[in-house]
Enzyme design. Structure first.
Site, short mmCIF file in Angstrom:
data_model
loop_
_atom_site.label_atom_id
_atom_site.label_comp_id
_atom_site.label_asym_id
_atom_site.label_seq_id
_atom_site.Cartn_x
_atom_site.Cartn_y
_atom_site.Cartn_z
N VAL A 85 -59.21 -30.93 -51.25
CA VAL A 85 -58.87 -30.05 -52.55
C VAL A 85 -57.45 -29.81 -52.80
CG1 VAL A 85 -59.42 -27.71 -53.45
CG2 VAL A 85 -61.31 -28.83 -51.94
N GLY A 119 -51.39 -27.10 -49.41
CA GLY A 119 -51.94 -27.25 -48.02
C GLY A 119 -52.63 -28.54 -47.98
N VAL A 120 -53.38 -28.56 -46.81
CA VAL A 120 -54.05 -29.89 -46.34
C VAL A 120 -55.37 -30.18 -47.02
CG1 VAL A 120 -52.78 -29.94 -44.40
CG2 VAL A 120 -54.61 -28.73 -44.34
N ASN A 146 -60.69 -25.94 -38.39
CA ASN A 146 -59.48 -26.58 -38.15
C ASN A 146 -58.52 -25.54 -37.48
OD1 ASN A 146 -60.17 -28.93 -39.23
ND2 ASN A 146 -59.50 -28.48 -41.33
N GLU A 186 -45.31 -28.18 -46.28
CA GLU A 186 -45.23 -28.78 -44.61
C GLU A 186 -45.74 -30.10 -44.55
OE1 GLU A 186 -47.82 -25.91 -42.32
OE2 GLU A 186 -49.16 -27.38 -42.59
N1 COA Z 1 -69.02 -22.09 -45.63
C1 COA Z 1 -69.53 -22.98 -44.81
N2 COA Z 1 -68.95 -24.30 -44.73
C2 COA Z 1 -68.19 -24.48 -45.77
C3 COA Z 1 -67.69 -23.46 -46.86
C4 COA Z 1 -68.44 -22.53 -46.77
N3 COA Z 1 -67.87 -21.23 -47.52
N4 COA Z 1 -66.68 -24.23 -47.78
C5 COA Z 1 -66.40 -25.24 -47.22
N5 COA Z 1 -67.18 -25.76 -46.09
C6 COA Z 1 -67.21 -26.86 -45.34
C7 COA Z 1 -67.64 -28.16 -46.18
O1 COA Z 1 -69.03 -28.16 -46.42
C8 COA Z 1 -66.99 -29.20 -45.33
O2 COA Z 1 -67.81 -29.50 -44.36
P1 COA Z 1 -68.24 -31.16 -43.65
O3 COA Z 1 -67.07 -31.39 -42.91
O4 COA Z 1 -69.57 -30.58 -42.85
O5 COA Z 1 -68.57 -31.68 -44.76
C9 COA Z 1 -65.69 -28.60 -44.75
O6 COA Z 1 -65.93 -27.08 -44.82
C10 COA Z 1 -64.51 -28.82 -45.38
O7 COA Z 1 -64.67 -28.64 -46.88
P2 COA Z 1 -64.18 -29.26 -48.04
O8 COA Z 1 -64.64 -28.60 -49.23
O9 COA Z 1 -64.14 -30.70 -47.75
O10 COA Z 1 -62.43 -28.81 -48.08
P3 COA Z 1 -61.05 -29.34 -47.53
O11 COA Z 1 -61.17 -30.75 -46.90
O12 COA Z 1 -60.08 -29.11 -48.69
O13 COA Z 1 -60.54 -28.36 -46.17
C11 COA Z 1 -60.19 -26.19 -45.36
C12 COA Z 1 -60.80 -26.91 -46.50
C13 COA Z 1 -60.03 -24.77 -45.49
C14 COA Z 1 -61.15 -26.44 -44.17
C15 COA Z 1 -58.78 -27.08 -45.14
O14 COA Z 1 -57.84 -26.71 -46.11
C16 COA Z 1 -57.93 -25.98 -43.82
O15 COA Z 1 -58.24 -26.31 -42.47
N6 COA Z 1 -57.19 -25.25 -44.07
C17 COA Z 1 -56.80 -24.25 -43.03
C18 COA Z 1 -55.16 -24.75 -42.71
C19 COA Z 1 -54.19 -24.67 -44.00
O16 COA Z 1 -54.67 -24.29 -45.18
N7 COA Z 1 -53.18 -25.67 -43.82
C20 COA Z 1 -52.21 -25.82 -44.95
C21 COA Z 1 -50.88 -24.96 -44.62
S1 COA Z 1 -49.71 -25.73 -45.29
#
Ligand code: COA
Length: 499
Positions: free
Chosen positions: A268, A264-265, A379, A289
């Site tokens: 993490v 994924g993106v 997102n 992707e």
């Molecule tokens: N409750 C509230 N906020 C939360 C949280 C929770 N349980 N877990 C994470 N967050 C917040 C973090 O604090 C961070 O906030 P900030 O931007 O204000 O600092 C934000 O969410 C992103 O978290 P982070 O730990 O930096 O994760 P990430 O950059 O790895 O992104 C997703 C995680 C889930 C947001 C991202 O992977 C995503 O958009 N996924 C959906 C799309 C996807 O999976 N695409 C891939 C398909 S190929």
């Protein structure tokens, strides 16, 4: 640059971005190339945003893309108030705020569905496609840059096309794309890819040259973003996933080559993948992707042999690595249209190992990837659902806590569901792994609580589950309904989920 337009007739369509953006009228549907801040048009969207800001004319557009776009589109258009409706994915801060305060309508959808919705007329047709290209062939066909995304469908469906020929994207990208289009059912046949590196289509997007209304030159670079440094928590998650995969190999359910990886993106996801560099796995392949930094590094160290994706989306450091070694990467990467890279058929057929990130997970294994506290979009689901539902192994990882420990990412009930307990198989936090395959809901809950919940929330969670089982002891999936979302409500009221 003129030599990149290999059709003489089309040279007459060369104009500057200001002239080209006059083709865009209020109320239109615009479809752009690009997937993440990669391969998207820049100079025409910027010219339009500038014009609207200074003229104050009414301009409300529906914007389709492959996934998120760089700030020259999502950011500049949100700032100029141009976007009325957006799909299928976004990551821009200003646009996200506009969506969350009701200024912009947003359709967060499985990325593989966009083309099909367009081809069936479920979504309104594209009036103008704006596409970044390396070159236009003699026949008028378009050679995409660093992302294929939904460009083939937009080009096919659009009434008019604006092509941005990029001087910043290396000509060596020509030949990396493999364009294969699907028919609508019942004419659709199977996708003839047996291995992720197989090429089954053309290196260009077929285009009716009569639809090309403008050709502009762009000297703007993809606005790629830095990744956060890999934290100890990320490293622990990565280690837990690798340990899990190693056990699968020991149990002979996987070989040392694993199965095609999808990653994924985000931070993490990138960290998880980079942990594979020191693993014992070898000759890996990817059917995914987006190609982020870690995948490029794994190719460079010889761990990954081939990768299929629809976009190359590295950080500035990863972009340099890619550009400096483009000949090395060229025959190892295939860029495909989104409906092929994210095809459920392919994920199931190849037996993909899908590794995506969750915002929160509940004790029964339901996953929320998109909404903060149930209401505010982060997102979007992106391609995670395309892969998660159809993979051989579906892994979701998350840090067990968020916001400096005020939030437990494992909750009694998720505040929004993107991936259901029926699709999720392996839940991983830095605390450990819960393999949910073959378990009933109560068995799943016990494992998730013991293996994945942060110690600060473990007693509170055990207590919830124990009481839910007492109140509802014969139930299949015990819950105390007026308490199941109380952790979120408490956070909103007091700033912490802790009791
Ligand atoms: N409750 C509230 N906020 C939360 C949280 C929770 N349980 N877990 C994470 N967050 C917040 C973090 O604090 C961070 O906030 P900030 O931007 O204000 O600092 C934000 O969410 C992103 O978290 P982070 O730990 O930096 O994760 P990430 O950059 O790895 O992104 C997703 C995680 C889930 C947001 C991202 O992977 C995503 O958009 N996924 C959906 C799309 C996807 O999976 N695409 C891939 C398909 S190929």
């Amino acid at each position: 640059m003129q030599s990149r337009i290999r059709n003489e007739q089309l040279k007459e369509k060369i104009m500057n971005p200001m002239e080209a953006c006059k083709l865009i009228k209020d109320g239109m549907v615009i479809g752009t190339s690009g997937f993440t801040p990669s391969g998207y048009p820049k100079v025409v969207p910027l010219a339009l945003a500038d014009r609207v800001k200074s003229s104050k004319e009414k301009m409300k557009l529906t914007l389709y893309s492959g996934a998120s776009l760089g700030p020259e589109v999502d950011g500049a258009w949100a700032e100029a108030g141009i976007i009325a409706k957006r799909l299928p994915y976004q990551t821009n801060k200003q646009l996200r705020n506009d969506i969350n305060c009701g200024k912009v309508e947003y359709l967060d959808m499985h990325l593989s569905h966009t083309s099909q919705y367009l081809n069936y007329g479920i979504l309104p047709r594209v009036d103008i496609a704006i596409v970044e290209a390396i070159a236009i062939t003699e026949e008028g066909n378009i050679i995409p840059t660093s992302a294929v995304g939904n460009s083939p469908s937009f080009i096919k469906n659009a009434s008019k096309i604006i092509v941005e020929i990029s001087s910043k994207q290396p000509v060596e990208l020509e030949g990396m794309s493999d364009i294969y289009m699907l028919e609508n059912p019942p004419m659709r046949t199977h996708i003839p890819i047996k291995n992720p590196g197989d090429r089954i289509g053309t290196p260009f997007i077929v285009c009716d040259k009569e639809k090309i209304a403008a050709v502009v030159f762009s000297d703007l670079e993809d606005h790629v973003r830095d990744l956060a440094p890999i934290s100890d928590v990320d490293r622990a998650i990565s280690k837990n996933i690798i340990n899990f995969l190693e056990k699968e190999v020991a149990l002979k359910r996987l070989t040392k080559n694993l199965l095609p990886l999808q990653s994924g993106v985000g931070n993490v996801a990138n960290a998880v993948l980079s942990g594979l560099c020191d693993s014992s796995f070898e000759n890996l392949v990817c059917y995914t992707e987006v190609i982020q930094d870690a995948m490029l590094e794994l190719m460079q160290c010889g761990k990954i042999k081939k990768a299929s994706a629809c976009s190359i989306s590295p950080s500035p450091r990863g972009l340099k690595l890619f550009r400096d070694n483009i000949d090395f990467f060229k025959d190892k990467i295939v860029l495909r249209p989104l409906e092929i890279s994210n095809s459920p058929e392919m994920a199931r057929k190849l037996g993909v190992i899908a590794m995506n990130t969750a915002i929160e997970v509940d004790i029964y294994g339901n996953v929320n990837s998109t909404h903060i506290m149930g209401s505010k979009i982060m997102n979007g689901i992106g391609g995670s659902g395309d892969f998660a539902r159809n993979a051989y192994i579906t892994i979701f990882s998350t840090s067990s806590i968020a916001k400096c420990g005020k939030i437990s990412s494992i909750v009694p009930m998720v505040s929004h569901v993107d991936h259901t307990e029926h699709d999720t198989m392996i839940i991983v936090t830095e605390q450990g792994v819960a393999d949910l395959r073959g378990l009933s809901p109560k068995e799943k809950a016990k494992l998730i609580i013991e293996n994945c919940v942060h110690p600060d929330f473990k007693e509170q969670m055990r207590d919830y589950f124990k009481r839910a089982c007492e109140v509802c002891h014969r139930c299949h999936t015990p819950h105390i309904l007026n308490e199941a979302l109380s952790w979120h409500a408490r956070f909103l009221e007091t700033g912490t989920m802790k009791k």
